[in-house]
Structure formats: C-alpha cells, structure tokens
Design a protein around this motif. Structure first.
Motif, PDB file in Angstrom:
ATOM      1  N   TRP A 219      69.951  64.468  10.694  1.00  0.00           N
ATOM      2  CA  TRP A 219      70.410  63.847  11.767  1.00  0.00           C
ATOM      3  C   TRP A 219      70.058  62.936  11.809  1.00  0.00           C
ATOM      4  N   LEU A 220      68.505  62.012  11.282  1.00  0.00           N
ATOM      5  CA  LEU A 220      68.374  60.886  10.947  1.00  0.00           C
ATOM      6  C   LEU A 220      69.032  60.001  10.273  1.00  0.00           C
ATOM      7  N   ILE A 221      69.690  61.063   8.899  1.00  0.00           N
ATOM      8  CA  ILE A 221      70.479  59.720   7.502  1.00  0.00           C
ATOM      9  C   ILE A 221      71.663  59.807   8.335  1.00  0.00           C
ATOM     10  N   MET A 222      72.252  61.134   9.179  1.00  0.00           N
ATOM     11  CA  MET A 222      73.562  60.592   9.627  1.00  0.00           C
ATOM     12  C   MET A 222      74.226  59.374  10.293  1.00  0.00           C
ATOM     13  N   ILE A 223      72.998  60.030  11.609  1.00  0.00           N
ATOM     14  CA  ILE A 223      72.967  58.839  12.815  1.00  0.00           C
ATOM     15  C   ILE A 223      72.770  57.267  11.926  1.00  0.00           C
ATOM     16  N   PHE A 224      71.524  57.045  11.463  1.00  0.00           N
ATOM     17  CA  PHE A 224      72.299  56.007  10.258  1.00  0.00           C
ATOM     18  C   PHE A 224      73.455  55.583   9.604  1.00  0.00           C
ATOM     19  N   PHE A 225      74.263  56.428   8.436  1.00  0.00           N
ATOM     20  CA  PHE A 225      75.434  56.164   8.609  1.00  0.00           C
ATOM     21  C   PHE A 225      76.226  56.086   9.384  1.00  0.00           C
ATOM     22  N   PHE A 226      76.788  56.385  10.462  1.00  0.00           N
ATOM     23  CA  PHE A 226      77.074  55.912  12.114  1.00  0.00           C
ATOM     24  C   PHE A 226      77.078  54.595  11.779  1.00  0.00           C
ATOM     25  N   LEU A 227      75.906  54.061  12.185  1.00  0.00           N
ATOM     26  CA  LEU A 227      75.583  52.620  12.874  1.00  0.00           C
ATOM     27  C   LEU A 227      75.433  51.761  11.699  1.00  0.00           C
ATOM     28  N   TYR A 228      75.413  51.644  10.125  1.00  0.00           N
ATOM     29  CA  TYR A 228      75.291  51.066   9.374  1.00  0.00           C
ATOM     30  C   TYR A 228      76.789  51.250   9.302  1.00  0.00           C
ATOM     31  N   GLN A 229      77.801  51.940   8.942  1.00  0.00           N
ATOM     32  CA  GLN A 229      79.101  51.737   9.243  1.00  0.00           C
ATOM     33  C   GLN A 229      79.768  50.946   9.437  1.00  0.00           C
ATOM     34  N   LEU A 230      80.130  51.579  11.247  1.00  0.00           N
ATOM     35  CA  LEU A 230      80.266  50.410  12.453  1.00  0.00           C
ATOM     36  C   LEU A 230      80.140  49.156  12.492  1.00  0.00           C
ATOM     37  N   GLY A 231      78.471  48.984  12.576  1.00  0.00           N
ATOM     38  CA  GLY A 231      78.448  47.966  12.263  1.00  0.00           C
ATOM     39  C   GLY A 231      78.913  46.806  11.023  1.00  0.00           C
ATOM     40  N   GLY A 232      79.073  47.762   9.721  1.00  0.00           N
ATOM     41  CA  GLY A 232      79.009  47.073   8.881  1.00  0.00           C
ATOM     42  C   GLY A 232      80.905  46.394   9.049  1.00  0.00           C
ATOM     43  N   MET A 233      81.456  47.392   9.464  1.00  0.00           N
ATOM     44  CA  MET A 233      83.404  47.560   9.880  1.00  0.00           C
ATOM     45  C   MET A 233      83.560  46.710  10.647  1.00  0.00           C
ATOM     46  N   MET A 234      82.761  46.526  11.752  1.00  0.00           N
ATOM     47  CA  MET A 234      82.904  45.404  12.699  1.00  0.00           C
ATOM     48  C   MET A 234      82.840  44.168  11.764  1.00  0.00           C
ATOM     49  N   LYS A 235      81.704  43.814  11.057  1.00  0.00           N
ATOM     50  CA  LYS A 235      81.739  42.580  10.332  1.00  0.00           C
ATOM     51  C   LYS A 235      82.695  42.049   9.407  1.00  0.00           C
ATOM     52  N   ASN A 236      82.924  42.975   8.679  1.00  0.00           N
ATOM     53  CA  ASN A 236      83.939  42.482   7.480  1.00  0.00           C
ATOM     54  C   ASN A 236      85.255  43.294   8.306  1.00  0.00           C
ATOM     55  N   ASN A 237      85.866  43.162   8.644  1.00  0.00           N
ATOM     56  CA  ASN A 237      87.374  43.217   9.266  1.00  0.00           C
ATOM     57  C   ASN A 237      87.227  42.336  10.366  1.00  0.00           C
ATOM     58  N   SER A 238      87.028  41.578  10.905  1.00  0.00           N
ATOM     59  CA  SER A 238      86.922  40.827  11.702  1.00  0.00           C
ATOM     60  C   SER A 238      86.181  39.599  11.092  1.00  0.00           C
ATOM     61  N   ALA A 239      86.005  39.280  10.337  1.00  0.00           N
ATOM     62  CA  ALA A 239      85.754  37.860   9.056  1.00  0.00           C
ATOM     63  C   ALA A 239      86.882  36.881   9.864  1.00  0.00           C
ATOM     64  N   THR A 240      88.327  37.330   9.596  1.00  0.00           N
ATOM     65  CA  THR A 240      88.870  36.270   9.119  1.00  0.00           C
ATOM     66  C   THR A 240      89.507  36.075  10.738  1.00  0.00           C
ATOM     67  N   TYR A 241      89.411  36.794  11.531  1.00  0.00           N
ATOM     68  CA  TYR A 241      89.397  36.287  13.041  1.00  0.00           C
ATOM     69  C   TYR A 241      88.348  35.523  13.007  1.00  0.00           C
TER      70      TYR A 241
END
Length: 549
Positions: free
Chosen positions: A320-342
C-alpha cells in the motif's frame, strides 16, 4: 491452477529470443541499450502525447472555443471518467501477462505486441474529423454534425490508447526490472536506467518540443494590449516577444495537417525503440520458473490466481505504501509536466520558457542518475526517497511563494531556480522506486510463497497511465475556469498555473515524505532472499541463472 511450460510454439521460437545470453546483468549492452536507449525512443511518443494532447484538443480542435458548446466539459470528463476504463484495461493486461509464461519471458511478448497496437491508437487519437470550416470573412464555423463525430472518435481514441494499447507496452516494460534478476544490486542498476529512460524521454520532449511548436501549432495572429486597447495583427515572428506582442490565435487546419506528418515520425521512433528494448532485455526469473516447470513430471508450473495475488496485496502495508507513493509521484509529476507550456505562456508570454526550464532542469536529474546509487547504498532506497521528498517539498513551496511576491521581471530566474532545486529532491523517487517495488514483491514471495507481479504491475501501470488523464483533466478544468483562450495570459491564469506547475508536485512530495517514515521493507531483504532460495527444488537450483542461486 497450472500452466504448461512446453518449449514449443511461436512465443518460444528463436524469433522472440533475447540477444542477452549472460546469466549476470551487465551494464552493456543489457543495461544501457535494453533499459535506457530503447525505452527512451519508445517512450518519447507518450511524453509528447501526455504534454501536448490537451493543448492539441484546445488549440487545434478548438474544444475550448465558445462555439463548441460543451467542448471544455467534454474534455474534462473524457480524461477523468476514462480513468475507470484505463484501470480495467491495465488489470486485463496484467492478467494476460500472468498467463503468458514462455521460455522467452512473460512480459517481453506483450512488449512486442504493443508496437502495432500503439501505432494504430496514435492515429485514432489525433485524427478525429476536423470540425471547423471557413465562413464569411474567413471566420471559422463549427460543423456541429462533424463535431459530434469528432468527439466520438476522440473518446474512442483516448481509451484505445490509454486503456488498451499503451498498457501493453508500459506494464510489460515496467515488469522487466522485477523479472530481470534476483540480485538486488542488479535490479537497482536496471531500475535506475529504466526510470532514467522515462525521465529522459519526458526531458527530451520538454526540451525540444517548445522550439518546434510553431510547426505543430501554426501561429495565425498576434496581439498586444496598449493603454487598455487590444491590437490584433497577422502573425509576424520578428515582432512576437517584443513590445508586448504575443501569439493570439493559431491556424487550426494547417496545424491539424502538420500533426499527421509528425505522427509518422513518432511511430517510427516508437517501433525502433521497442524493438531495441525487446531484443536487449532478459527475464531471468521467468526463465527460472519455466525451467522449474520443465523439470517436474507433469511439465507444469503453478500460476497463482489473480484473486490470491489481490488478497496478499490488500493486507500488505508495504504494498500500500509503495502504490500510494506511485499515485502521488505520478499525479504531481504529470501536473507539472503537462502544465509547463500553460505556465510559461501565462507568466512570461512565451511558451519557449518551458523548453528552457526543461533543459536546465535536466542537469540535476542527469547527474542524479549517476550519483543516486551512492546514497541508496549508504542510506537505503526508502530513506533516500524520503529525504529527497523533504527537499522537493521545501523548494517547491519556496518557489510557489516567491513567484507571488517578487517583481514580474524575476519570473524566469525564479522559475528556473525553483525547478532545478525541486528536481534535486525528486531524483531518488525517479530512479530507485521500481527497485524498491521489487523489494516489496520479494518480501511477499518470501512470506507467502508466491509473487504478485501480475496484479502489482497491473496496478502500477494503471496508476502511471491513468494519472496522465486525471492530471490533464484537472489542468483543463482549471484553465477553463480561469477563462483560458488560445495563449491566454491573465492574473487568473497566472495563479492557476502556478499552483498546478509548482503546487501540485510540492503537495505530493510533502505527503510522500511523511509516508516513507513507515517504509522499512528493506530490513527484510537478506532474510527474504534466503527464504526464497530455500523454497526452490534442487532441480530448479541446478538450472537457475547464477544470480538466482
């Protein structure tokens, strides 16, 4: 349930054989070619899609245009609601991977099958019918019938890509580290290279794409505001970025046609990269189980039902800890990467800032790929990730505040410095998390007598893929609420993009830092490997690769 392990059949043929023959993992060619170069090429197309699909739908297909009633809502709902379909698709791929157990691997055959599937999905994803025609005075007019068909094709393409075709590649690609070897050091090396490929592909897309955007989003007009009056003129590249001039609108039809050509280049790069990865990787653990099955009298090896794998994972706190980690890691990273041009457009008026940030921000991640091994060997994987998360959260919070209190002229410097400092803290999470997941799977095998690769990698793949759509849905919803139009820059857009670009990942890493105070699975590694070795029958030990003994 049992699965036959006969060496006959197409999937067991020499065509699917790996070129890697060494029983021990080596940096070259297996590591550098199979886990770094090949995946970088294969993943570039996904990095481009993750970052620019929303912008393609808003600026080329015009979903955010007022004439397309409900277009913006459709874009948000498409990405958020499709998450359920994406999760289901990944579960099916994970189950299929569990059933495909050949002497050439169980993940590699799915990786091979992903190439034609992704190629098909890419064209469906981007080539929905173009719904805009030219009306009186050159104004664009929406054909509502075509628009309806266009939305249907978009929805089909989106789910075809993210729920079925891309999981064939990503789930199998991610499983290769776990199945490569039982040696912790070797897995750590391959996990670093594999995650490095994901980071590098996103970095290359982030660096290069902003400088080619005028080909994919063809500028049509430019505008500026002088004493409260908006001036609009035909696009002039020599003037944009000077005296307040910025791109106002794009030539949608020209952009739509240019994307067709660009897709061909993406597909070719994908196929070459996937083939390299396929032929320069090896699944030693799968081979070990296959060899064990051929040794026993009935020539069968147990295949653990998915329900049993789920039961083990549900009661495992480390899982559970590692999967929650992946959830947070990917959500935060995608919000950063995909909003860069905006973010870049809203704060500087120039989308090229995103490219500059990516280029300079790549320095700590590149250096970190080399240096992270020292810290993990000295302090452990979980501890290194934990303290890196503390640094990332602190630097992100500082950047978030400074952008609101410093003069506008400081935006570029603060953005770059904040991005770089935050990236230093994210390095351990980028590179060693898959190796830590392998430790969790080993602990399950030692404790319960079987591995949960099928279910665990399906969940991992679902998280890593679904977060892209959820992040894009959040971004699309927020920028639409802020009054987004093509290349919009306003106080509302500045605040929204600041919170998405810096704030989302900052919050994610703050939570990760807290969670990882409880992640201590590595303390069991030596004992786990001894238990696993003791489980193997003598016949399997004789045929197992050297590292597995």
């Amino acid at each position: 349930m049992a699965q036959k392990t006969s060496g006959k059949g197409f999937l067991n043929s020499k065509f699917f054989s790996s070129t890697i023959k060494s029983d021990k993992v080596k940096l070259f060619p297996e590591g550098l070619v199979g886990y770094l170069v090949g995946p970088i090429m294969a993943l570039i197309s996904n990095a481009v899609i993750n970052t620019y699909l929303v912008r393609y739908y808003t600026d080329v297909m015009g979903l955010s245009d007022e004439g397309w009633v409900g277009g913006a809502i459709f874009l948000v709902l498409l990405q958020v609601l499709s998450a359920a379909i994406i999760i289901a698709g990944n579960m099916l791929v994970g189950k299929l991977m569990d059933k495909v157990k050949t002497k050439n691997g169980q993940a590699r055959p799915l990786l091979f099958a992903s190439m034609p599937l992704i190629a098909l999905a890419l064209f469906v994803l981007f080539l929905a019918p173009f719904p805009w025609g030219e009306g009186e005075g050159g104004a664009l007019v929406l054909d509502k019938t075509v628009a309806l068909w266009s939305m249907i094709v978009m929805a089909v393409g989106y789910n075809l890509y993210y729920a079925i075709c891309y999981p064939f590649y990503y789930t199998s690609h991610s499983a290769l580290v776990n199945l490569s070897s039982r040696d912790s050091g070797s897995r750590g090396l391959l996990a670093t290279l594999s995650n490095g490929a994901v980071v590098a592909s996103a970095g290359l897309a982030g660096m290069a794409m902003p400088y080619f955007l005028n080909m994919l989003f063809v500028p049509k007009t430019m505008s500026r505001v002088v004493e409260g009056v908006t001036e609009i003129l035909p696009f002039d590249g020599a003037k944009v970025g000077k005296e307040g001039w910025g791109i106002a609108t794009y030539d949608r039809l020209a952009s739509y046609n240019n994307w067709k050509i660009f897709l061909i280049a993406l597909v070719v790069t994908l196929v070459i990269g996937a083939l390299i990865e396929f032929y320069f990787t090896r699944e030693r653990i799968t081979e070990e189980e296959f060899a064990r099955g051929e040794q026993v009298e009935d020539k069968k090896v147990a295949t653990v039902p998915m329900k049993d794998q789920i039961a083990v994972c549900m009661k495992d706190k480390y899982w559970w800890l590692i999967m929650i980690f992946f959830f947070l890691y990917q959500l935060g990273g995608m919000m950063k990467n995909n909003s860069a041009t905006y973010f870049s457009t809203a704060w500087s008026g120039d989308s090229n800032l995103a490219g500059t940030i990516s280029i300079i921000g790549a320095i700590p991640t590149a250096v970190g790929m080399v240096a992270v091994g020292f810290f993990t060997n000295k302090f452990g994987k979980a501890n290194t990730i934990k303290w890196g998360a503390v640094i990332a959260a602190a630097m992100g919070a500082l950047s978030l505040v400074l952008l609101n209190v410093l003069p506008r002229e400081a935006v570029v410097g603060v953005s770059i410095a904040g991005f770089v400092l935050k990236a230093i803290g994210t390095v351990p999470a980028m590179y060693v998390s898959l190796a830590l997941l392998s430790d969790v799977l080993d602990h399950q095998e030692a404790k319960y007598g079987f591995r949960t690769d099928g279910f665990s990698m399906a969940v991992y793949g679902a998280i890593m893929i679904a977060m892209t759509g959820i992040a894009n849905g959040i971004i699309a919803g927020l920028v639409s609420a802020a009054g987004y139009t093509q290349n919009a820059s306003s106080p509302e857009m500045m605040q929204v993009t600041n919170w998405v670009f810096f704030g989302g990942e900052t919050i994610a890493y703050a939570v990760i830092a807290v969670l990882f105070f409880f992640m201590n699975v590595e303390q069991f590694s030596k004992e786990d490997h001894e238990k696993i070795a003791a489980m193997k029958p003598a016949e399997a030990k004789e045929t197992a690769p050297a590292e597995a003994k």
